[in-house]
Design a protein around this motif. Structure first.
Motif, short mmCIF file in Angstrom:
data_model
loop_
_atom_site.label_atom_id
_atom_site.label_comp_id
_atom_site.label_asym_id
_atom_site.label_seq_id
_atom_site.Cartn_x
_atom_site.Cartn_y
_atom_site.Cartn_z
N UNK A 1 33.86 42.88 53.82
CA UNK A 1 33.86 42.76 54.85
C UNK A 1 35.30 42.41 55.38
N UNK A 2 35.89 41.59 54.55
CA UNK A 2 37.12 40.83 55.08
C UNK A 2 38.16 42.05 54.85
N UNK A 3 38.08 43.12 54.27
CA UNK A 3 39.09 44.14 54.16
C UNK A 3 39.27 45.14 55.64
N UNK A 4 37.89 44.85 56.29
CA UNK A 4 38.03 45.42 57.59
C UNK A 4 38.06 44.77 58.70
N UNK A 5 37.77 43.48 58.79
CA UNK A 5 37.61 42.65 59.89
C UNK A 5 37.15 41.12 59.56
N UNK B 1 35.60 56.95 57.73
CA UNK B 1 34.49 56.30 58.11
C UNK B 1 33.95 55.40 57.08
N UNK B 2 33.26 54.29 57.59
CA UNK B 2 32.82 53.49 56.55
C UNK B 2 31.40 53.06 56.86
N UNK B 3 30.45 53.04 55.74
CA UNK B 3 28.76 52.87 56.16
C UNK B 3 28.41 51.72 55.46
N UNK B 4 27.57 51.19 55.88
CA UNK B 4 27.05 49.97 55.45
C UNK B 4 26.38 50.24 53.78
N UNK B 5 26.61 49.57 52.83
CA UNK B 5 26.13 49.72 51.46
C UNK B 5 24.73 49.71 51.50
N UNK B 6 24.19 51.02 50.83
CA UNK B 6 22.76 51.16 50.82
C UNK B 6 22.17 50.19 49.86
N UNK B 7 20.75 49.85 50.59
CA UNK B 7 20.08 48.89 49.86
C UNK B 7 19.49 48.95 48.65
N UNK B 8 19.75 50.20 48.09
CA UNK B 8 19.06 50.40 46.49
C UNK B 8 20.31 50.40 45.76
N UNK B 9 21.60 49.97 46.40
CA UNK B 9 22.60 49.82 45.33
C UNK B 9 22.71 48.23 44.86
N UNK B 10 22.61 47.84 43.74
CA UNK B 10 22.73 46.48 43.41
C UNK B 10 24.06 46.39 42.58
N UNK B 11 24.27 45.05 42.25
CA UNK B 11 25.22 44.83 41.15
C UNK B 11 24.85 43.75 39.85
N UNK C 1 19.37 45.50 31.99
CA UNK C 1 18.59 44.48 31.13
C UNK C 1 19.16 42.86 31.56
N UNK C 2 20.31 43.01 32.31
CA UNK C 2 20.81 41.50 32.68
C UNK C 2 20.32 41.51 34.21
N UNK C 3 20.59 40.14 34.67
CA UNK C 3 19.98 39.82 36.13
C UNK C 3 21.15 40.65 37.08
N UNK C 4 20.48 41.12 38.19
CA UNK C 4 21.25 41.83 39.27
C UNK C 4 20.97 41.01 40.67
N UNK C 5 21.75 41.70 41.58
CA UNK C 5 21.79 40.98 42.81
C UNK C 5 22.21 41.96 43.83
N UNK C 6 21.81 41.61 45.14
CA UNK C 6 22.32 42.49 46.27
C UNK C 6 23.89 42.57 46.56
N UNK C 7 24.16 43.77 47.22
CA UNK C 7 25.43 44.06 47.37
C UNK C 7 25.72 44.08 48.91
N UNK C 8 27.01 43.66 49.23
CA UNK C 8 27.01 43.65 50.65
C UNK C 8 28.49 44.31 50.75
N UNK D 1 34.18 39.76 42.06
CA UNK D 1 33.73 40.86 42.93
C UNK D 1 33.17 41.92 42.11
N UNK D 2 32.49 42.95 42.39
CA UNK D 2 31.72 43.87 41.81
C UNK D 2 32.55 45.19 41.53
N UNK D 3 33.39 45.31 40.15
CA UNK D 3 33.83 46.68 40.12
C UNK D 3 32.74 47.74 40.16
N UNK D 4 33.27 48.97 40.24
CA UNK D 4 32.27 50.05 40.15
C UNK D 4 31.65 50.25 38.90
N UNK D 5 32.02 49.82 37.67
CA UNK D 5 31.27 49.93 36.67
C UNK D 5 30.08 48.68 36.65
#
Length: 403
Positions: free
Chosen positions: A185-189, A104-114, A155-162, A121-125
């Motif tokens: 998204x494009x990995x799933x549809x 199952x795949x779940x929408x990325x929680x809004x409190x995760x940023x990159x 300390x560096x700028x962050x942005x939302x993750x989708x 793309x955002x690697x897990x690190x």
């Protein structure tokens, strides 16, 4: 009962915005589809396979010759009485079904940023958590009801993750661990746009200025929808059948479905109960959109939370709202097939939103009330899959000089 629906072609799930050729000329698709759409898919399948008397069903089955021997009104309700019977839908999730394995795949929680990085793309690190500050920021701000600000030590700028997290990565997130990689998204549809023009059937000619564009969804191989529900004896006329065909979405596109295994949360719940004992509070993550608007008219605040004190009670549990991570609203609408008219357009809290609470309740009580439960102001909306919630732990944001 759990089923996996795999489309045979592109799918169409229009959003709630008005649409007509020549005016609002573009029809966008919502994916995954809303709970309103899925309840219609399931009820229509039951009617088509086990009944077929659509007119009698629309009128409440009062004059149906099989009324005394039929359990369908009890199972799925009737439009005439505006209820869903015994049908209870947990929710609809994107999923991959390969052989006997379901992911199952779940929408990325809004409190995760990159961490902001152009054209990469955002690697897990590079992923970071937002956490509530222990002290409120002094001065005037636009936070509703003096909620605690969400913060990060980055300390560096962050942005939302989708994108999406698979089940294991979501479990890691809820336990406060590294969530791993985000699935784009494009990995799933994929989204496909098609153009059309309105035709005047009287003269068999196109109408001037009536061009429109429709957005379809094309799922990748083995990607489809996981739906968990109960209250129905069986979907098809053959109770022993584990597979079949089902109509879904706009234009009633054909898809196949198969019975599948459910999602097992037992190991996670054992770990989470231990985690909650040493945390500052618990968070509620919404896996599906929900509607909170029947009491305070705020659109995002549950009716069981007092807007003045941010305190409330739910299922006997007293709690306090500390903060919330909400990215915006989703427009929910649709078409009422039974009455041949559009449904009212409403605004819903988007899937992926997160609410932070504190309580004196035990971890067992928290999980029983909130984990894998449906939260919505109206019981009927929770019944069809709005507000599927999962519980996680959280701690206040800690800086390097904090003890």
């Amino acid at each position: 009962m759990q089923i996996f629906i795999e489309p045979s072609d592109v799918l169409l799930f229009r959003d709630g915005r008005p649409f007509s050729a020549g005016e609002g000329h573009r029809a966008r698709s919502i994916f995954p589809p809303t709970p309103n759409t899925i309840q219609g898919v399931i009820r229509s399948k039951v009617l088509a396979e086990r009944c077929g008397r659509y007119q009698e069903y629309r009128d409440g089955c009062l004059h149906c010759p099989e009324n005394n021997n039929c359990t369908i009104p009890e199972e799925i309700g009737t439009p005439a009485h505006n209820h869903y019977g015994n049908l209870q839908i947990k929710g609809t999730l994107l999923a991959k079904h390969e052989k006997s394995d379901l992911t199952a795949y779940f929408p990325v929680p809004t409190d995760i940023v990159q961490v902001k990085k152009k054209n990469a793309p955002a690697p897990e690190s590079q992923l970071r958590y937002l956490s509530p500050l222990r002290e409120k920021i002094p001065g005037i701000n636009d936070l509703a009801y003096s909620l605690h600000s969400l913060w990060t030590t980055e300390s560096t700028p962050i942005e939302a993750v989708q994108g999406f997290l698979n089940q294991q990565n979501l479990v890691n997130y809820l336990l406060g661990e590294n969530p791993g990689n985000v699935v784009s998204f494009d990995k799933l549809y994929e989204r496909e746009s098609r153009f059309g023009i309105e035709v005047d059937n009287n003269i068999q000619a196109v109408k001037e200025g009536k061009l429109y564009q429709t957005e379809f969804i094309r799922c990748k191989e083995n990607i489809g929808l996981y739906i968990e529900f109960e209250g129905i004896k069986n979907l098809s006329a053959n109770p022993d059948s584990d597979i079949g065909l089902i109509g879904i979405g706009g234009e009633n596109r054909v898809a196949s479905y198969t019975n599948t295994i459910g999602i097992d949360w037992r190991d996670f719940k054992d770990k989470l109960m231990t985690q909650l004992k040493g945390s500052d509070g618990f968070k509620i993550y919404l896996a599906t959109p929900t509607i909170f608007d029947s009491e305070h008219q705020q659109g995002w605040l549950p009716k069981w939370i007092n807007p003045n004190t941010l305190s409330g009670e739910y299922e006997g549990i007293k709690l306090k709202l500390v903060s919330a991570a909400i990215s915006g609203y989703q427009t929910i609408g649709g078409w009422d097939v039974a009455h041949n008219k559009p449904k009212p357009t409403r605004r819903a809290v988007m899937a992926g939103s997160v609410y932070y609470f504190q309580t004196e309740a035990t971890p067992e009580e928290i999980l029983k009330a909130f984990h894998w439960q449906n939260l919505a102001d109206e019981k009927s909306e929770a019944q069809i899959g709005y507000g599927l919630s999962l519980v996680g732990s959280w701690n206040y944001c800690k800086f390097t000089d904090d003890k």
